[in-house]
Design a protein around this motif. Structure first.
Motif, short mmCIF file in Angstrom:
data_model
loop_
_atom_site.label_atom_id
_atom_site.label_comp_id
_atom_site.label_asym_id
_atom_site.label_seq_id
_atom_site.Cartn_x
_atom_site.Cartn_y
_atom_site.Cartn_z
N ASP A 129 0.83 -1.20 0.00
CA ASP A 129 0.00 0.00 0.00
C ASP A 129 0.86 1.25 0.00
O ASP A 129 0.36 2.36 0.17
N HIS A 130 2.19 1.07 -0.21
CA HIS A 130 3.08 2.22 -0.18
C HIS A 130 4.34 1.91 -0.99
O HIS A 130 4.58 0.78 -1.39
N ILE A 131 5.10 2.96 -1.27
CA ILE A 131 6.43 2.80 -1.85
C ILE A 131 7.43 3.51 -0.93
O ILE A 131 7.04 4.34 -0.11
N VAL A 132 8.70 3.17 -1.10
CA VAL A 132 9.76 3.82 -0.34
C VAL A 132 10.77 4.40 -1.33
O VAL A 132 11.28 3.69 -2.18
N VAL A 133 11.01 5.70 -1.23
CA VAL A 133 11.96 6.37 -2.12
C VAL A 133 12.92 7.21 -1.27
O VAL A 133 12.65 7.51 -0.10
N HIS A 134 14.02 7.59 -1.89
CA HIS A 134 14.99 8.46 -1.20
C HIS A 134 14.66 9.93 -1.49
O HIS A 134 14.60 10.34 -2.65
N VAL A 135 14.43 10.67 -0.45
CA VAL A 135 14.18 12.11 -0.56
C VAL A 135 15.15 12.82 0.37
O VAL A 135 15.16 12.57 1.58
N GLU A 136 15.97 13.67 -0.20
CA GLU A 136 16.99 14.39 0.58
C GLU A 136 17.83 13.42 1.40
O GLU A 136 18.04 13.60 2.61
N LYS A 154 14.12 13.65 -16.58
CA LYS A 154 15.33 12.94 -16.96
C LYS A 154 15.75 11.95 -15.88
O LYS A 154 15.19 10.88 -15.79
N ASP A 155 16.71 12.29 -15.03
CA ASP A 155 17.19 11.36 -14.01
C ASP A 155 16.52 11.56 -12.66
O ASP A 155 16.92 10.94 -11.66
N TYR A 156 15.52 12.44 -12.59
CA TYR A 156 14.79 12.69 -11.35
C TYR A 156 13.29 12.65 -11.63
O TYR A 156 12.85 12.80 -12.78
N VAL A 157 12.51 12.44 -10.60
CA VAL A 157 11.06 12.55 -10.73
C VAL A 157 10.53 13.42 -9.60
O VAL A 157 11.09 13.45 -8.50
N LYS A 158 9.43 14.14 -9.89
CA LYS A 158 8.70 14.89 -8.87
C LYS A 158 7.44 14.10 -8.54
O LYS A 158 6.67 13.74 -9.43
N ILE A 159 7.23 13.84 -7.26
CA ILE A 159 6.04 13.12 -6.80
C ILE A 159 5.11 14.13 -6.15
O ILE A 159 5.42 14.70 -5.09
N VAL A 166 4.10 21.33 -2.32
CA VAL A 166 5.49 21.15 -2.75
C VAL A 166 5.73 19.66 -3.04
O VAL A 166 5.55 18.81 -2.15
N PRO A 167 6.12 19.31 -4.26
CA PRO A 167 6.34 17.90 -4.58
C PRO A 167 7.62 17.37 -3.96
O PRO A 167 8.53 18.13 -3.60
N LEU A 168 7.69 16.05 -3.83
CA LEU A 168 8.91 15.39 -3.38
C LEU A 168 9.79 15.09 -4.59
O LEU A 168 9.30 14.67 -5.64
N LEU A 169 11.08 15.29 -4.45
CA LEU A 169 12.03 15.06 -5.54
C LEU A 169 12.90 13.86 -5.19
O LEU A 169 13.49 13.81 -4.12
N THR A 170 12.96 12.88 -6.11
CA THR A 170 13.78 11.71 -5.86
C THR A 170 14.51 11.30 -7.14
O THR A 170 14.01 11.53 -8.25
N ARG A 171 15.69 10.73 -6.98
CA ARG A 171 16.49 10.33 -8.12
C ARG A 171 15.94 9.02 -8.68
O ARG A 171 16.07 7.96 -8.06
N SER A 172 15.35 9.09 -9.85
CA SER A 172 14.79 7.92 -10.52
C SER A 172 14.36 8.36 -11.91
O SER A 172 14.69 9.47 -12.34
#
Length: 241
Positions: A129-136, A154-159, A166-172
């Motif tokens: 029911d969730h995902i785990v991403v790296h933020v900061e 490109k190499d980042y996504v905004k969630i 304010v969206p979350l930014l993670t490298r993906s």
């Protein structure tokens, strides 16, 4: 369940022969054919690919080296006329290693393996029911119901989360995010956007409306919107036909 695949082989005859053999499998969807690995890197960044049928002995780059260079490779089936790469192929966690000429029986067995792997993966995703991403530089847990849409850069996504400006930014990249997200809840609508299906208010062939924003629909993703035709979400004037 469709298995989205691409084929890579520097020999046109071998490439066309493999394509003809794969057309007899209903679960296989051939997205594209390539004659060299160098042409594939950008394609993988922008497309969701489940499986690569990959020749090994190619003049510009060995197929095994190509896989080693990929940060997040799809499932791999090596297709080659040479025995000596078998050990290296399986060290790279290839699903199978098919020697040319490829028999129908061996090809069928390899595709069955892929289908079993994908079925298991989909079950594991549905249970989450969730995902785990790296933020900061921190692991961040995000519940699926909180996600409104995702934008690829490109190499980042905004969630973009519901009720959070304010969206979350993670490298993906979007291909990587598609693998994390259950397809039953999320939909790729553009090279740059994935949306939460539950947030869709209405759409046309050109754009889609969420409560907080309108997003473009890429031409090659219009077919993904056909499922909303029966839900009253498609404009009668510019709807999907």
């Amino acid at each position: 369940m469709k298995i989205k695949c691409i084929l890579i082989d520097d020999e046109p005859f071998a490439l066309n022969l493999l394509e003809d053999d794969l057309l007899s499998f209903d679960q296989i969807e051939i997205l594209q054919k390539f004659h060299a690995p160098v042409d594939v890197v950008d394609y993988l960044k922008n497309h969701s690919v489940d499986l690569i049928f990959l020749d090994i002995q190619m003049p510009e780059q060995l197929g095994t080296q190509f896989v080693r260079d990929l940060e997040d490779p799809p499932l791999i089936i090596f297709t080659t006329a040479y025995h000596q790469y078998a050990v290296e192929g399986f060290e790279l966690n290839a699903v199978d290693y098919l020697l040319k000429p490829i028999s129908k029986e061996r090809l069928t067995a390899a595709i069955r393996k892929v289908a079993d792997i994908m079925t298991l993966r989909n079950k594991q995703i549905v249970e989450k029911d969730h995902i785990v991403v790296h933020v900061e530089y921190k692991k961040t847990k995000i519940f699926l119901q909180e996600i409104s849409y995702i934008e690829g850069l490109k190499d980042y996504v905004k969630i973009y989360l519901v009720d959070r400006p304010v969206p979350l930014l993670t490298r993906s990249n979007l291909r990587g995010m598609e693998k994390l997200l259950p397809s039953g809840n999320f939909l790729r609508i553009h090279n740059s956007f994935i949306v939460n299906k539950n947030r869709i208010e209405h759409c046309t062939v050109a754009k889609l409306a969420l409560p907080e924003v309108e997003l473009p629909i890429g031409k090659k993703y219009v077919k993904n919107m056909e499922q909303f035709q029966t839900k009253g979400l498609v404009s009668k004037d510019n709807g999907i036909r």
